[in-house]
Every structure is written in C-alpha cells, then in structure tokens.
Design a protein around this motif. Structure first.
Motif, PDB file in Angstrom:
ATOM      1  N   ALA A 294       0.745  -1.401   0.001  1.00 19.54           N
ATOM      2  CA  ALA A 294       0.144   0.076  -0.097  1.00 19.54           C
ATOM      3  C   ALA A 294       0.828   1.201   0.072  1.00 19.54           C
ATOM      4  CB  ALA A 294      -0.944  -0.039   1.178  1.00 19.54           C
ATOM      5  N   ARG A 295       1.985   1.309   0.896  1.00 13.23           N
ATOM      6  CA  ARG A 295       3.078   2.470   0.914  1.00 13.23           C
ATOM      7  C   ARG A 295       3.524   2.622  -0.579  1.00 13.23           C
ATOM      8  NH1 ARG A 295       4.335   0.237   5.994  1.00 13.23           N
ATOM      9  NH2 ARG A 295       6.266  -0.593   4.796  1.00 13.23           N
ATOM     10  N   ALA A 296       3.868   1.485  -1.153  1.00 14.73           N
ATOM     11  CA  ALA A 296       4.623   1.657  -2.190  1.00 14.73           C
ATOM     12  C   ALA A 296       3.573   2.418  -3.286  1.00 14.73           C
ATOM     13  CB  ALA A 296       4.859   0.398  -2.787  1.00 14.73           C
ATOM     14  N   ILE A 297       2.275   1.952  -3.313  1.00 18.95           N
ATOM     15  CA  ILE A 297       1.302   2.646  -4.420  1.00 18.95           C
ATOM     16  C   ILE A 297       1.258   4.016  -4.104  1.00 18.95           C
ATOM     17  CG2 ILE A 297      -0.908   2.530  -4.925  1.00 18.95           C
ATOM     18  CD1 ILE A 297      -1.216  -0.420  -4.630  1.00 18.95           C
ATOM     19  N   ARG A 298       0.928   4.404  -2.627  1.00 17.62           N
ATOM     20  CA  ARG A 298       0.971   5.539  -2.339  1.00 17.62           C
ATOM     21  C   ARG A 298       1.996   6.498  -2.600  1.00 17.62           C
ATOM     22  NH1 ARG A 298       1.168   6.999   3.213  1.00 17.62           N
ATOM     23  NH2 ARG A 298       3.426   5.734   2.494  1.00 17.62           N
ATOM     24  N   ASP A 299       3.239   5.980  -2.494  1.00 15.34           N
ATOM     25  CA  ASP A 299       4.391   6.848  -2.962  1.00 15.34           C
ATOM     26  C   ASP A 299       4.626   7.024  -4.334  1.00 15.34           C
ATOM     27  OD1 ASP A 299       4.928   6.566  -0.148  1.00 15.34           O
ATOM     28  OD2 ASP A 299       6.437   5.163  -0.181  1.00 15.34           O
ATOM     29  N   ARG A 300       4.448   5.933  -5.070  1.00 22.70           N
ATOM     30  CA  ARG A 300       4.433   6.239  -6.472  1.00 22.70           C
ATOM     31  C   ARG A 300       3.379   7.456  -7.047  1.00 22.70           C
ATOM     32  NH1 ARG A 300       1.711   3.559 -10.424  1.00 22.70           N
ATOM     33  NH2 ARG A 300       0.891   1.974  -8.726  1.00 22.70           N
ATOM     34  N   VAL A 301       2.132   7.386  -6.470  1.00 22.07           N
ATOM     35  CA  VAL A 301       0.942   7.988  -7.239  1.00 22.07           C
ATOM     36  C   VAL A 301       1.031   9.385  -6.463  1.00 22.07           C
ATOM     37  CG1 VAL A 301      -1.251   8.105  -7.579  1.00 22.07           C
ATOM     38  CG2 VAL A 301      -0.152   6.017  -7.625  1.00 22.07           C
ATOM     39  N   HIS A 302       1.067   9.531  -5.099  1.00 24.64           N
ATOM     40  CA  HIS A 302       0.937  10.774  -4.609  1.00 24.64           C
ATOM     41  C   HIS A 302       2.067  11.516  -4.088  1.00 24.64           C
ATOM     42  CE1 HIS A 302      -3.353   9.971  -4.847  1.00 24.64           C
ATOM     43  NE2 HIS A 302      -3.024   8.565  -4.443  1.00 24.64           N
ATOM     44  N   GLY A 303       3.254  10.663  -3.948  1.00 23.27           N
ATOM     45  CA  GLY A 303       4.558  11.176  -3.772  1.00 23.27           C
ATOM     46  C   GLY A 303       4.649  11.412  -2.196  1.00 23.27           C
ATOM     47  N   THR A 304       5.313  12.817  -1.801  1.00 25.08           N
ATOM     48  CA  THR A 304       5.706  13.017  -0.460  1.00 25.08           C
ATOM     49  C   THR A 304       4.871  13.911   0.222  1.00 25.08           C
ATOM     50  OG1 THR A 304       7.106  14.528  -1.063  1.00 25.08           O
ATOM     51  CG2 THR A 304       8.317  12.341  -0.490  1.00 25.08           C
ATOM     52  N   ARG A 305       3.617  14.109  -0.646  1.00 20.79           N
ATOM     53  CA  ARG A 305       2.732  15.070   0.054  1.00 20.79           C
ATOM     54  C   ARG A 305       1.486  14.254   0.601  1.00 20.79           C
ATOM     55  NH1 ARG A 305       0.875  18.680  -4.483  1.00 20.79           N
ATOM     56  NH2 ARG A 305       3.138  19.516  -4.297  1.00 20.79           N
ATOM     57  N   ILE A 306       1.262  14.800   2.067  1.00 18.78           N
ATOM     58  CA  ILE A 306      -0.002  14.493   2.667  1.00 18.78           C
ATOM     59  C   ILE A 306      -0.874  15.813   2.776  1.00 18.78           C
ATOM     60  CG2 ILE A 306      -1.077  13.502   4.715  1.00 18.78           C
ATOM     61  CD1 ILE A 306       1.186  11.442   4.814  1.00 18.78           C
ATOM     62  N   THR A 307      -2.262  15.653   2.547  1.00 17.30           N
ATOM     63  CA  THR A 307      -2.968  17.016   2.406  1.00 17.30           C
ATOM     64  C   THR A 307      -3.872  17.036   3.733  1.00 17.30           C
ATOM     65  OG1 THR A 307      -4.437  15.807   0.768  1.00 17.30           O
ATOM     66  CG2 THR A 307      -2.975  17.318  -0.147  1.00 17.30           C
ATOM     67  N   TYR A 308      -4.442  17.892   4.036  1.00 16.68           N
ATOM     68  CA  TYR A 308      -5.462  18.096   5.002  1.00 16.68           C
ATOM     69  C   TYR A 308      -6.413  19.187   4.477  1.00 16.68           C
ATOM     70  CZ  TYR A 308      -3.649  22.337   6.919  1.00 16.68           C
ATOM     71  OH  TYR A 308      -3.002  23.530   7.106  1.00 16.68           O
ATOM     72  N   SER A 309      -7.674  19.284   5.011  1.00 19.94           N
ATOM     73  CA  SER A 309      -8.458  20.249   4.766  1.00 19.94           C
ATOM     74  C   SER A 309      -8.817  21.264   6.102  1.00 19.94           C
ATOM     75  CB  SER A 309      -9.804  19.840   4.361  1.00 19.94           C
ATOM     76  OG  SER A 309     -10.909  20.858   3.898  1.00 19.94           O
ATOM     77  N   PRO A 310      -8.256  22.364   5.987  1.00 21.92           N
ATOM     78  CA  PRO A 310      -8.350  23.231   7.237  1.00 21.92           C
ATOM     79  C   PRO A 310     -10.090  23.865   7.133  1.00 21.92           C
ATOM     80  CG  PRO A 310      -7.096  24.353   5.405  1.00 21.92           C
ATOM     81  CD  PRO A 310      -7.395  22.961   5.158  1.00 21.92           C
ATOM     82  N   LYS A 311     -10.712  23.502   8.274  1.00 20.22           N
ATOM     83  CA  LYS A 311     -12.152  23.507   8.118  1.00 20.22           C
ATOM     84  C   LYS A 311     -12.777  23.992   9.408  1.00 20.22           C
ATOM     85  CE  LYS A 311     -13.436  18.857   9.841  1.00 20.22           C
ATOM     86  NZ  LYS A 311     -14.355  17.609   9.414  1.00 20.22           N
ATOM     87  N   VAL A 312     -14.144  24.366   9.463  1.00 21.85           N
ATOM     88  CA  VAL A 312     -14.995  24.415  10.371  1.00 21.85           C
ATOM     89  C   VAL A 312     -16.098  23.601  10.266  1.00 21.85           C
ATOM     90  CG1 VAL A 312     -14.523  26.779  11.007  1.00 21.85           C
ATOM     91  CG2 VAL A 312     -16.193  26.183   9.352  1.00 21.85           C
ATOM     92  N   PHE A 313     -16.477  22.912  11.310  1.00 21.39           N
ATOM     93  CA  PHE A 313     -17.664  21.942  11.547  1.00 21.39           C
ATOM     94  C   PHE A 313     -18.938  22.422  11.912  1.00 21.39           C
ATOM     95  CE2 PHE A 313     -17.214  17.330  12.287  1.00 21.39           C
ATOM     96  CZ  PHE A 313     -18.547  16.757  12.183  1.00 21.39           C
ATOM     97  N   ILE A 314     -19.889  22.352  10.945  1.00 24.49           N
ATOM     98  CA  ILE A 314     -21.189  23.303  11.069  1.00 24.49           C
ATOM     99  C   ILE A 314     -22.130  22.168  11.250  1.00 24.49           C
ATOM    100  CG2 ILE A 314     -22.877  24.715  10.234  1.00 24.49           C
ATOM    101  CD1 ILE A 314     -20.685  26.132   8.752  1.00 24.49           C
ATOM    102  N   PRO A 315     -22.513  21.652  12.449  1.00 24.45           N
ATOM    103  CA  PRO A 315     -23.677  20.648  12.758  1.00 24.45           C
ATOM    104  C   PRO A 315     -25.223  21.358  12.503  1.00 24.45           C
ATOM    105  CG  PRO A 315     -22.752  21.520  14.959  1.00 24.45           C
ATOM    106  CD  PRO A 315     -22.088  22.259  13.691  1.00 24.45           C
ATOM    107  N   LEU A 316     -25.494  21.208  11.469  1.00 20.52           N
ATOM    108  CA  LEU A 316     -26.751  21.910  11.080  1.00 20.52           C
ATOM    109  C   LEU A 316     -28.023  21.696  11.881  1.00 20.52           C
ATOM    110  CD1 LEU A 316     -27.589  24.371   9.023  1.00 20.52           C
ATOM    111  CD2 LEU A 316     -28.485  22.498   7.421  1.00 20.52           C
ATOM    112  N   THR A 317     -28.177  20.232  11.774  1.00 22.37           N
ATOM    113  CA  THR A 317     -29.004  19.729  13.057  1.00 22.37           C
ATOM    114  C   THR A 317     -28.465  18.360  13.512  1.00 22.37           C
ATOM    115  OG1 THR A 317     -31.147  18.740  13.074  1.00 22.37           O
ATOM    116  CG2 THR A 317     -30.182  18.540  11.134  1.00 22.37           C
ATOM    117  N   MET A 318     -28.865  18.156  14.804  1.00 20.23           N
ATOM    118  CA  MET A 318     -28.222  17.015  15.411  1.00 20.23           C
ATOM    119  C   MET A 318     -29.718  15.793  15.376  1.00 20.23           C
ATOM    120  SD  MET A 318     -25.641  18.605  17.981  1.00 20.23           S
ATOM    121  CE  MET A 318     -24.669  17.058  18.330  1.00 20.23           C
TER     122      MET A 318
END
Length: 746
Positions: free
Chosen positions: A4-28
């Motif tokens: 799995a690591r080998a596939i990830r490294d070959r396709v996506h390289g050395t970059r790991i992403t994240y999404s800076p976000k806010v969490f809006i619980p519109l209804t619980m």
C-alpha cells in the motif's frame, strides 16, 4: 501495508494533505438509530432543531478568520420525517426539507465568507444531490458497510441499496464525492472488501470518488454499542492498506488523525490525506476526540518523511477541471481559494503580492535558523531533482514542475540549493540600479485582462484617469532622475491608438536630448512589434532606428506567461509566445540586451511556468542576450480579470519564493542574475528571496505606477539605505550597478 505504501508513494509522492475546516452541525436530529452514534440527539436535548442562519454564519466567519477553506456541514438524515418539531421549524422558516435548508445555509456561507461548503447529508435522491451541487463544490456520504448489521436496525437510510444508489447518482451528476467505510462495527474482512470493491466500481463508471475515508469504530457511553470492543489496531491498519490496494490508485485515502492515539502509524498503512482538521470547532461526531494541533500534525507528518499541504473540499484533479465537476456558481469560489496546483492557498497571514502585509517566514537569516536545511525528504521526487542539480544535471519541464510542488522542508531545501548556485555564479554581492520609471501613457488599445493600469473604454471605472505625457514632460522627468543620481530611465506604457512607430523614437530622442549619457531601457516586445507593424517596417530595421536614437536595452515585460494556452485567457489580443521570443531574438542579434520576466498567479499552473523557463532558456542558449530573470507576482486587487471573477488572487508566498529559487536553478549557467521585485513583494518579502537564489534588487523605481494601479501598496521609491538593510542580516554586500551590470563610477 508495504504494498500500500509503495502505491501511495508512486502515485501521490511525499505530500499528505489536510483540509482546514470548520464543522457546522446544521441539525443533530436524525431519523436513523445507529447503534454507535452520539451525534444524533432527541429534540428535548436541543435548544432548537436546527442552527439558525446567524449561528451558521458565526461559525463560518470564525473559520474564515482562522484561515480555513472548508465549511463541513454535517447533519442527521431526514429528521423532519421522525420529529414534528423539525418539520414545524422548517415550515415556519419557509423550507421544504432539511436538504432545502442545507442548500440555503451553504449558499449563505459561500456568499458571506468565501468558505467552500462540503455537504455531508447522507443518502440522498438525485434531485437533492443536484440542488446541493449548486451551493457546495463537494458532497459526501459514508458507505460504512454493505453488510446487514445489528447496529443499523431502525436506520432506513443505512441500507446498502440506498447508499449505493446515492453513490452512483452523485457520479452521474458529476459531483466530487467523499465516501468511506467504518471498521469494527461487526463487519468481517470480506464485508470490507465488498464495500471497497463497490466504491471502486462506482468510481470506474463515473470518476467522481475523490477520497475514501477509512474510519475506526470506538465505543461511546450511552450508545447501543457502548460495551463493544474498539476496532483492533492491526485490523484497522489492514483495512487502510486493503483500501489502497483495492481502490483505483488515483483515489485519495484518508484516515482521521483524532481517532488514533499514535496517528503516525496511519501513514505507514498508505494514507495520503488527514481529512478535515479544524482550528475552531470540535469534531461533533466524535467530540471526545479533539483534533490534533496543526503544528503536531505537521511534526508527525514530517517525521514520517512527508510534507503537509492544505487542500480544498475538492481535490486538485476536480478543481482544475471546473467545467465538468463544478456548478458555474461554484467555480470562482474554488478558484479564489486555490493555489496554482489546485490545492488550498496556504495561510499567508494576509500577505498578497502588492499588499502592505508581512509575509510568512519561510526562510530566516542563517544566524536565526541554526543548521541549514539543505536536504529534502529522503527518497522524494524533490530530493531526487535536487541531487541531480547538485550533480550538474539540467532540469527540464518535468523536473521544474516537481520543484514547484515543494512543500514544508522541501521549500527550504530548494531555496538552499538555489542559494548555493547563486553564490557559485555571482558571489555574495547584491546589486541594484538607480533608475526612474516613466510610464508615458495609460491609454491602451489592447485588452490584457490582468492589467489595472491601462485605460480603454471598458476600464475607465478603474483606478486613475487616462493621461498622455508630452515629450517635454518626459524630458523634464529624465532630467529630474539624473539630478537624483539615476543612471537609467525605464520607458513603458500603453499602446495609445494615436501612436505610430515614430512616437517611440521621438520619446527616446527626448530622453537622450535631456540627459545624453543616461541609459534608455525601454519598450516591451509588444511596443516595438506594434511600432514596426504600424510603420509597415521590418522589426530589425525599426530596432536599428531606435538604437540610433539612443535605445540601449529592452525590458522583458509583455512576456506574462510564454504559453499560448494561458495567453488566450489573460491577453488574447497581445503578441503570442513566438512573437515575443522572435522580438527578443531580433534585438539580441542587433546587440540590444534584454531581460526575462514572468507574470504569474492568475490562471496558469506550474507546467506553464516550467515551459516559460525552458523556452526562454533555449533562446538564451542561442543568443546570450538576457541579463536577468525578473519574476513579477500578479497583483490582483484592482485587476479586471480578478474583479470579473476569472482568476486567482495572485501567487502564495511559497509560490513566489519558489519562482525565484527555481528560476535560479533552471537558468544556472545561462542567466546569472535573478532579481526580486520589492515593488510586488515588499521589502520583507524581498529579504527572504535573497536567501533563495536572488542577487539583484532591481531599481529604485521612482514613480512606478503599473503595480500601484493594480492595487499594490508599494512601488514609489526605495533608497539605497532601504536596500542595504535587507542585505546586512545576511552578511551580503550591496553594490550599485548599471543596467547591464557594469560597475558605476563613484
């Protein structure tokens, strides 16, 4: 995991992403009764069935202020079908359904804050998905499992048929989609494989699954599964690895970092994304598990040999193909938060090209940062290119694109090798020229969409009034410049409809008559090409006449991006790439020197930057006529193309730094001088460029108007003391030069 690591490294390289976000619980509120969920609450425990518009916007505004890109709307599924209170609230506020209110709230968020909504509304029907597509660039629904499990009893929206139908409908509607599996809720390994294969099959049909989340079950008090064991750690890692092996390799793979105590192990299983991480709000689905601080996330990621990069709700593959994947109303909001790779703009603390704000400190003076970070991530593509550069290899388009993708410590490594090449090529001197800009008219018949300086019938509402200096005005300004110590005047302006080619010759003579020994650095490739065309004269003959009048060098402006795919968007009626190169080739053949510029940060991508560098390097190999490379970051604030919502808001500071560093690397051995434009970058920005391959600070630029017309706060004048202050902390020596880099007689 190794596979799995080998596939990830070959396709996506050395970059790991994240999404800076806010969490809006519109209804619980939720009509489903999942045995593991603490998010869903009964009406008696809530002050209101839904968040109000004011509450939604307050959360979103806090996220925007903290540098987030994403507003993650999470909510229960169809609560109005179970709870009368929910149905009454919706009816009272004028909404037909929870999904209808979600679409409205998402529109408010994007219009008022610029955050990009991600709608996580569960199993939906095609018409509901289509409605949300108009207000949210991406949507999501966890598939969880296709197995018939006890934990989903009493949950009509959790049947395999409903989830798979939603997944396929999203694909048919071209919605960038997030889905995933939940591990440890009673399913078997075979069940996980079945769910992953179903996701893979849907993606093969539609290409819409941008990411898959593999989430581990943790028991929670007060739920039906409170006594169940947590997901086994090894079983969880195996599930992540299986996802990487089973799914099409272009799909991004995510595991939430807050649900694992030692989340670094998740990298070992093949993930390339951490999901949404909020500096503002809790994970309302797992409130007992706080998000890791961004600094810790970065440390853990880099300790594993990877670089952390912010992304948008839509991944680059989808953001860069907006005509297919995004509703028309969502295209500019995505573009406005994108960097050149289609990832999220890094948080530059309010810095933009031309803005009066301090840039982020990507590089610090040597005495402040300890040991130099001169190596990139071991084994990564950036490191491989750097090793080749140090071995004397010349970078091509692919290698240049790789360098432009540097993040985190890789940026410092690229800057370090660029500075090594700078020291080898020109030593430790930093040069500058005393000059004055004379922008003789802002009236122009051309319609460059990035230009806030030129005035035509469609731009009279922008900054400034139309003007045309007289020859006496130009002579007077030249004399003032010489009296102030300038050795050069730089002549640039719009293409006035009344000009014939002789106008530029008259301007040159006026300058030389006023100050015979001043260097005339003037007229872009567009101006001289247009002047020759209006006189129906060969360009070489026309340039000879300009030289006879006193012209001594050409500026490299009007280059913008030397790639006709981009020029068709930003300057469609201007000279094309071949004509710009031919103009400079002709000038060099006559003995006129010139420079290379690049105006970057509108709509182009790193591959276009790379082509620009390689094409101009090939011309330099042919003629040797370029004196310097001058990156010019796009100033967006008053530029028509940005006001028309058709461009990004200029480069990020990381991109600006890399443009100078990669320019040094790409031109090594061919163009010795790399210039930083303090007009565009500000003094603090230029100071960091001096550690990234730059050896020249350009001119003092009395009365530079083009950048200011586009909204820049800098640009009128710098003093020698200002420039010297940039060099002192670096131990570099400042030296005044002529336009052609000769010494100035004292």
């Amino acid at each position: 995991m190794a596979r799995a690591r080998a596939i990830r490294d070959r396709v996506h390289g050395t970059r790991i992403t994240y999404s800076p976000k806010v969490f809006i619980p519109l209804t619980m509120l939720c009509r489903d009764k999942c045995g593991y969920c603490t998010f869903a609450q009964p009406p008696a425990r809530l002050e209101s069935p839904y968040l109000s518009e004011h509450e939604v916007l307050a959360i979103a505004e806090a996220g925007a202020a903290a540098g987030c890109h994403e507003a993650l709307f999470t909510l229960g599924e169809r609560p109005e079908l179970r709870y009368p209170d929910a149905a009454k609230w919706l009816d009272r506020h004028g909404f037909d359904s929870t999904v209808d209110y979600l679409a409205h709230a998402a529109r408010l968020v994007v219009d008022k804050t610029g955050l990009l909504p991600h709608a996580n509304a569960g199993a939906l029907y095609p018409e509901e998905l289509a409605l949300l597509r108009k207000t949210a660039p991406s949507q999501g629904m966890m598939l969880e499992t296709l197995a018939d499990l006890d934990c989903h009893r009493g949950s009509p929206d959790k049947t395999a048929e409903r989830r798979l139908a939603t997944l396929d409908a999203a694909g048919e509607l071209a919605i960038p989609f997030t889905t995933g599996i939940l591990v440890g809720i009673g399913e078997s390994r075979a069940d996980r494989v079945e769910a992953l294969e179903a996701i893979a099959e849907s993606h093969r049909r539609w290409g819409h699954v941008q990411e898959v989340i593999v989430q581990n079950f943790l028991p929670k008090p007060g739920t039906g599964m409170h006594a169940a064991p947590p997901c086994d750690h090894d079983e969880y890692l195996e599930a992540i690895a299986l996802a990487r092996l089973i799914l099409p390799e272009e799909i991004h793979l995510q595991a939430p970092p807050n649900l694992s105590d030692d989340f670094g192990h998740l990298v070992d299983a093949g993930i390339d994304d951490w999901g949404g991480v909020s500096p503002v709000t809790a994970d309302h689905v797992n409130p007992e598990r706080p998000w890791p601080a961004l600094d810790r996330l970065r440390v853990v990621t880099e300790a594993k040999g990877f670089c952390l990069a912010p992304r948008l709700t839509v991944y680059p593959e989808y953001a860069l193909d907006p005509a297919h994947w995004l509703d028309e109303d969502m295209r500019f909001p995505v573009l406005d938060r994108s960097d050149a790779e289609g990832l999220g703009r890094s948080d530059d603390g309010g810095w933009y090209s031309g803005a009066d704000a301090a840039p982020p400190m990507l590089l610090t003076p040597p005495q402040q940062n300890g040991a130099a970070d001169v190596r990139a991530t071991a084994g990564g593509a950036v490191d491989e290119v750097i090793v080749g550069v140090r071995a004397g290899q010349e970078v091509g388009v692919d290698e240049i694109v790789t360098l432009f993708g540097a993040r985190g410590p890789e940026v410092r490594a690229v800057a370090a090798v660029a500075d090594e090449l700078r020291q080898a090529a020109v030593g430790d001197e930093v040069t500058w020229v005393s000059n004055r800009n004379i922008n003789y008219t802002n009236v122009c018949t051309f319609k460059c969409r990035f230009c806030g300086f030129s005035k035509g019938p469609l731009s009279l509402n922008l900054r400034g009034d139309p003007y045309l200096l007289t020859l006496d005005d130009i002579a007077e300004r030249t004399a003032e410049a010489a009296e102030a110590g300038a050795t050069e005047v730089c002549l640039q302006g719009g293409i006035h409809p009344s000009f014939d080619g002789d106008y530029y010759i008259d301007v040159t003579r006026a300058v030389k008559d006023a100050v015979p020994d001043i260097h005339v650095h003037g007229f872009t490739a567009l101006e001289v090409t247009e002047g020759a065309r209006r006189l129906e004269e060969p360009l070489a003959d026309y340039l000879r006449r300009l030289m006879d009048a006193g012209l001594r060098s050409l500026p490299g402006t009007a280059a913008e991006i030397l790639d006709d795919e981009i020029r068709a968007v930003i300057c469609p009626d201007k000279i094309d790439t071949g004509e710009w190169l031919d103009a400079h080739r002709t000038a060099h053949g006559l003995g006129l020197r010139s420079n290379v510029t690049i105006m970057f940060g509108t709509v182009e991508q790193p591959v276009h930057w790379a082509r620009h560098l390689v094409r101009t390097r090939e011309l330099q190999k042919e003629t040797g006529g370029f004196t310097e490379f001058v990156p010019l970051p796009f100033v967006h604030m008053a530029a028509p193309i940005y006001l028309q919502k058709r461009s990004r808001r200029g480069p990020t500071f990381r991109e600006a730094l890399l443009m100078h560093a990669v320019g040094r690397i790409a031109y090594h051995g061919w163009i010795h001088n790399i210039q930083a434009s303090w007009v565009k970058l500000g003094m603090a920005g230029a100071a960091q460029m001096l550690q990234a391959g730059v050896n020249d600070l350009g001119g003092t630029l009395i009365n530079e108007n083009i950048s200011r017309a586009a909204g820049a706060s800098h640009g009128q004048e710098a003093t020698e003391d200002d420039l010297r202050a940039l060099c002192a902390p670096l131990g570099r020596t400042l030296r005044q030069r002529t336009t052609l880099y000769d010494a100035v007689a004292v």
